[in-house]
Design an enzyme around this catalytic site. Sequence first.
Site, mmCIF file in Angstrom:
data_model
loop_
_atom_site.group_PDB
_atom_site.id
_atom_site.type_symbol
_atom_site.label_atom_id
_atom_site.label_comp_id
_atom_site.label_asym_id
_atom_site.label_seq_id
_atom_site.Cartn_x
_atom_site.Cartn_y
_atom_site.Cartn_z
ATOM 1 N N TYR A 103 2.873 4.597 46.259
ATOM 2 C CA TYR A 103 4.016 4.720 45.373
ATOM 3 C C TYR A 103 5.271 5.079 46.177
ATOM 4 O O TYR A 103 5.302 6.081 46.886
ATOM 5 C CB TYR A 103 3.718 5.784 44.319
ATOM 6 C CG TYR A 103 4.785 5.941 43.263
ATOM 7 C CD1 TYR A 103 5.447 4.842 42.714
ATOM 8 C CD2 TYR A 103 5.129 7.206 42.802
ATOM 9 C CE1 TYR A 103 6.413 4.994 41.748
ATOM 10 C CE2 TYR A 103 6.099 7.371 41.821
ATOM 11 C CZ TYR A 103 6.746 6.265 41.304
ATOM 12 O OH TYR A 103 7.708 6.431 40.345
ATOM 13 N N ASP A 171 -4.237 11.146 45.401
ATOM 14 C CA ASP A 171 -3.585 10.689 44.176
ATOM 15 C C ASP A 171 -4.569 9.769 43.445
ATOM 16 O O ASP A 171 -4.885 8.677 43.913
ATOM 17 C CB ASP A 171 -2.293 9.943 44.522
ATOM 18 C CG ASP A 171 -1.491 9.537 43.288
ATOM 19 O OD1 ASP A 171 -2.090 9.404 42.204
ATOM 20 O OD2 ASP A 171 -0.272 9.352 43.423
#
Length: 375
Positions: A103, A171
Site C-alpha cells: 500500500y 498487514d
Amino acid sequence: MSGTYGDSTRSVKAVASEEIPGQPVIAPPVPAATYHLSADEGDALDSYGRKSNPTWRRLESALAALEGAAAALCFGSGMAALTAVLRVLAEPGRTLVVPADGYYQVRAYAEEFLAPRGVTVVEARCAEMAEAAARADVVLAETPSNPELDVVDLHQLAMDCRSRGTVLVVDNTTATPLGQQPLSLGADLVVASATKALSGHSDVLAGYVAGSHPELMARVERERLHAGPILGAFEAWLVLRSLGSAGLRFERQCQNAAAVALMMRDHPAVRSVRYPGLADDPSHGVAAKQMRRFGGIVSVELADAGAVHDLVARSELLVASTSFGGIHTSVDRRARWGDRVADGFARISLGIEDTDDLVKDLQRALGPGTTTPSR
C-alpha cells in the site's frame, strides 16, 4: 470443539453477547464521552471516551478471537492502527523495512514522517523481504501485497526475524483473519483495515492491531491514548454488527474471485492476471501453505487506462471506486493513485453478486479483445 468451527460460525460466535436473560443478543453502541467516577479515585475501567469504551471492548474481543490473538485494539482507520504501531516500534536510530510493492500510503508515511526523525527506511518487495530483514530492527510485511497480490512466506520470515531479534508486523488486510492468521505463523503483531472485508459495506472506516505480547500491546494502547486516533462508538458498533456476516460474505467473495480469475486468465483482452488461488500464479505455492482462503481480490492488466475505463462503462455490475472488500464488485485503476504499476493495471474487488452473473457481465464488458496475453 471450537477449533473445528467454520468461518461463518466463528464470525457469529465472535459477536454474540453474553447470554443474560432479558439482555439484547447484540448489545447497542455506548456513545459516551464521560462516565460516573467512584469515590475511591481508583483507575476506573471507563472514565473518559478517549481511553476506553464498552463497545470498543466488544469489538476488540471479537477481532482478537478471529485473529487468534490474546488482545486487539481498535482504531479510527487502518492507517491509524498501522502508524501507531510504527511510532511505537520504529524509534530514531532503528531500521524499518516497508513493502515496496504494498500500500503506497505506508511508504509515504515512512518517507515523510519517520525518515526525517532518524529512522532508516528500507523498501523491499515481497521476494526481497527475507534479505532486507537481515539488516532490520522492524519489518512490516503485507501479504498478499496490495495491489499486485504477491505473497510473503510468513513462517520463514518470522523464523528469520526471531533469530535476529527483529520485530515482525504483518498487514493482514487483504487476506483477513478468515484467510490467514499471521500470529500463528510467528508474527509479533497484526495490523489491518477493518474498513475492507470485515465491515464489508463501504460505510465505515476502522482499523485494528492484534497480538499476544502484553508488553507490545500495552505500548500500542498507550500510544492510542496519547495520540487519540480512536474509533467512535457507533462506528465500532457498525463493524461489530457486520462481523457476524463476514464469514458468509468472504466465502462468496473468494468464490467469485476464483471464477473471475480463471475467466480473465484466458481472455484475449487481458494481458496478465494475478490471483494466489490460481495454480499457475507465481505465489500459489507459498499461499497454499499459509492461507485458508485466497481472498476476494483479482489484479489484472489491460491494454491501457482507456481499456479499464471501457470495462467499467460496458459493465452493468462493476462500480468504479477505490478501497475493496465491499458487497459490490469494484474496479480501481491503481496507477492513478501513484502505485508503481502499468496504466492498464486494475484491482478488482469481488463482491457478493451471483458468480455466474459476474462472470457473464465481465466477459461481455471485456468484449472480444485483441490483446495477446503476456504471462
